[in-house]
Write a protein that holds these residues in place. Structure first.
Motif, mmCIF file in Angstrom:
data_model
loop_
_atom_site.group_PDB
_atom_site.id
_atom_site.type_symbol
_atom_site.label_atom_id
_atom_site.label_comp_id
_atom_site.label_asym_id
_atom_site.label_seq_id
_atom_site.Cartn_x
_atom_site.Cartn_y
_atom_site.Cartn_z
ATOM 1 N N SER A 141 0.817 -1.213 0.000
ATOM 2 C CA SER A 141 0.000 0.000 0.000
ATOM 3 C C SER A 141 0.854 1.267 0.000
ATOM 4 O O SER A 141 0.610 2.188 -0.802
ATOM 5 N N TYR A 142 1.853 1.320 0.885
ATOM 6 C CA TYR A 142 2.669 2.531 1.022
ATOM 7 C C TYR A 142 3.850 2.550 0.050
ATOM 8 O O TYR A 142 3.950 3.423 -0.820
ATOM 9 N N ARG A 143 4.791 1.603 0.206
ATOM 10 C CA ARG A 143 5.968 1.590 -0.659
ATOM 11 C C ARG A 143 5.603 1.202 -2.088
ATOM 12 O O ARG A 143 6.205 1.691 -3.042
ATOM 13 N N GLY A 144 4.618 0.327 -2.263
ATOM 14 C CA GLY A 144 4.243 -0.093 -3.601
ATOM 15 C C GLY A 144 3.375 0.922 -4.321
ATOM 16 O O GLY A 144 3.821 1.558 -5.282
ATOM 17 N N TYR A 145 2.165 1.106 -3.869
ATOM 18 C CA TYR A 145 1.199 1.949 -4.576
ATOM 19 C C TYR A 145 1.485 3.444 -4.418
ATOM 20 O O TYR A 145 1.704 4.154 -5.408
ATOM 21 N N LEU A 146 1.475 3.948 -3.173
ATOM 22 C CA LEU A 146 1.586 5.391 -2.972
ATOM 23 C C LEU A 146 2.934 5.944 -3.425
ATOM 24 O O LEU A 146 3.001 7.006 -4.051
ATOM 25 N N LEU A 147 4.021 5.241 -3.116
ATOM 26 C CA LEU A 147 5.340 5.734 -3.519
ATOM 27 C C LEU A 147 5.457 5.741 -5.044
ATOM 28 O O LEU A 147 5.987 6.703 -5.629
ATOM 29 N N THR A 148 4.935 4.719 -5.681
ATOM 30 C CA THR A 148 4.985 4.659 -7.141
ATOM 31 C C THR A 148 4.213 5.796 -7.778
ATOM 32 O O THR A 148 4.695 6.460 -8.706
ATOM 33 N N ARG A 149 3.016 6.061 -7.280
ATOM 34 C CA ARG A 149 2.206 7.129 -7.866
ATOM 35 C C ARG A 149 2.804 8.514 -7.571
ATOM 36 O O ARG A 149 2.758 9.410 -8.416
ATOM 37 N N ALA A 150 3.387 8.697 -6.390
ATOM 38 C CA ALA A 150 4.052 9.971 -6.095
ATOM 39 C C ALA A 150 5.241 10.174 -7.025
ATOM 40 O O ALA A 150 5.459 11.273 -7.547
ATOM 41 N N ALA A 151 6.015 9.111 -7.266
ATOM 42 C CA ALA A 151 7.161 9.199 -8.167
ATOM 43 C C ALA A 151 6.700 9.455 -9.603
ATOM 44 O O ALA A 151 7.332 10.231 -10.339
ATOM 45 N N ASP A 152 5.602 8.834 -10.007
ATOM 46 C CA ASP A 152 5.050 9.082 -11.339
ATOM 47 C C ASP A 152 4.658 10.553 -11.494
ATOM 48 O O ASP A 152 4.924 11.176 -12.520
ATOM 49 N N ALA A 153 4.010 11.094 -10.475
ATOM 50 C CA ALA A 153 3.584 12.493 -10.524
ATOM 51 C C ALA A 153 4.774 13.440 -10.631
ATOM 52 O O ALA A 153 4.682 14.511 -11.246
ATOM 53 N N LEU A 154 5.897 13.041 -10.062
ATOM 54 C CA LEU A 154 7.101 13.881 -10.073
ATOM 55 C C LEU A 154 7.991 13.626 -11.289
ATOM 56 O O LEU A 154 9.044 14.247 -11.419
ATOM 57 N N GLY A 155 7.593 12.702 -12.165
ATOM 58 C CA GLY A 155 8.331 12.498 -13.395
ATOM 59 C C GLY A 155 9.083 11.198 -13.513
ATOM 60 O O GLY A 155 9.753 10.949 -14.500
ATOM 61 N N ARG A 156 9.044 10.367 -12.479
ATOM 62 C CA ARG A 156 9.632 9.034 -12.502
ATOM 63 C C ARG A 156 11.154 9.026 -12.684
ATOM 64 O O ARG A 156 11.729 8.044 -13.159
ATOM 65 N N SER A 157 11.816 10.091 -12.313
ATOM 66 C CA SER A 157 13.280 10.109 -12.333
ATOM 67 C C SER A 157 13.807 9.481 -11.045
ATOM 68 O O SER A 157 13.042 9.193 -10.115
ATOM 69 N N THR A 158 15.131 9.293 -10.985
ATOM 70 C CA THR A 158 15.727 8.764 -9.753
ATOM 71 C C THR A 158 15.445 9.699 -8.590
ATOM 72 O O THR A 158 15.077 9.258 -7.484
ATOM 73 N N LEU A 159 15.614 11.002 -8.816
ATOM 74 C CA LEU A 159 15.335 11.986 -7.763
ATOM 75 C C LEU A 159 13.867 11.943 -7.362
ATOM 76 O O LEU A 159 13.533 12.056 -6.179
ATOM 77 N N ALA A 160 12.978 11.751 -8.339
ATOM 78 C CA ALA A 160 11.545 11.679 -8.050
ATOM 79 C C ALA A 160 11.229 10.540 -7.092
ATOM 80 O O ALA A 160 10.415 10.688 -6.175
ATOM 81 N N TYR A 161 11.887 9.404 -7.277
ATOM 82 C CA TYR A 161 11.638 8.267 -6.386
ATOM 83 C C TYR A 161 12.127 8.552 -4.969
ATOM 84 O O TYR A 161 11.491 8.160 -3.989
ATOM 85 N N TRP A 162 13.253 9.237 -4.838
ATOM 86 C CA TRP A 162 13.757 9.550 -3.494
ATOM 87 C C TRP A 162 12.880 10.585 -2.790
ATOM 88 O O TRP A 162 12.609 10.474 -1.593
ATOM 89 N N ILE A 163 12.411 11.582 -3.533
ATOM 90 C CA ILE A 163 11.489 12.562 -2.942
ATOM 91 C C ILE A 163 10.184 11.877 -2.551
ATOM 92 O O ILE A 163 9.640 12.104 -1.465
ATOM 93 N N ALA A 164 9.682 11.020 -3.442
ATOM 94 C CA ALA A 164 8.448 10.284 -3.153
ATOM 95 C C ALA A 164 8.620 9.405 -1.923
ATOM 96 O O ALA A 164 7.704 9.287 -1.093
#
Length: 229
Positions: A141-164
């Motif tokens: 729920s958290y690391r899988g779904y929410l983190l993925t969608r937050a990273a997608d919203a931020l552009g799916r870059s490496t930095l986006a995943y760390w911010i997410a």
């Protein structure tokens, strides 16, 4: 036929990014709505269902979020053991003492963990709950779904995943609002460790799932053996 959500395999359309942001906002409301506002049922089943629908509809299912066989089970298990040790030792030696200096009231312990002291039958029941609902359910729920969608919203870059990862860790802390201020801080720290394990493992969900399960198993064992303070 190209997907309406992507322009290339590694980039997202503006429509997809905005839709991911909307999904993340809904996820935030679900977490806050249950844990703080108390207007919704437990967030984990809701997020799991939303994640299952969303990832199946927009992507190739949970594999997109990292639920796939790791390249090396041995390395994944070793990473999980190290991460669980960092989680437990950091919580005990650093986060909890710091939190108690700021908020004198004690951190509330999860009923599932605490009930492990009631005997071996209840301890086994607690283990079943933490490995299914907590380790598997919360991580998807958290690391899988929410983190993925937050990273997608931020552009799916490496930095986006760390911010997410940081954003979801904060949300994970408030997902344990019932523990009090100290517990929110401690759970945020746990979320950071779990999130780092996820990213270090190449965004493979088995790393945080195993880390979460191992850490909670040790906590139940400590309570069962009456080794708590």
């Amino acid at each position: 036929m190209s997907s309406p959500w992507t322009t290339t395999p590694s980039t997202l359309t503006p429509r997809a990014r905005w839709f991911s942001l909307l999904e993340f906002a809904v996820g935030v409301f679900v977490v806050v709505g249950h844990n703080i506002l108390r207007v919704l049922p437990n967030e984990v089943p809701i997020l799991f269902v939303l994640g299952w629908i969303s990832l199946r509809w927009r992507n190739d299912g949970w594999r997109y979020a990292g639920l796939s066989r790791p390249k090396s089970w041995w390395k994944t298990v070793a990473l999980a053991v190290v991460a669980a040790a960092i989680l437990l030792l950091g919580s005990e030696l650093l986060v909890e003492p710091l939190a108690h200096r700021i908020w004198p009231e004690p951190e509330r312990v999860s009923n599932v963990i605490e009930s492990g002291a009631s005997g071996w039958r209840q301890a086994l029941t607690s283990l079943l709950i933490v490995w299914t609902f907590a380790a598997f359910g919360e991580e998807l729920s958290y690391r899988g779904y929410l983190l993925t969608r937050a990273a997608d919203a931020l552009g799916r870059s490496t930095l986006a995943y760390w911010i997410a990862m940081i954003l979801v860790s904060l949300l994970f802390g408030f997902g344990h609002y019932y523990k009090g201020p100290s517990g929110v801080l401690d759970s945020t720290y746990s979320g950071l460790v779990l999130g780092v394990a996820y990213l270090v493992a190449g965004r493979n969900l088995w790393a945080p799932v195993l880390t979460h399960g191992i850490a909670d198993t040790i906590a139940i064992f400590v309570v069962f053996m009456s080794w708590t303070k």
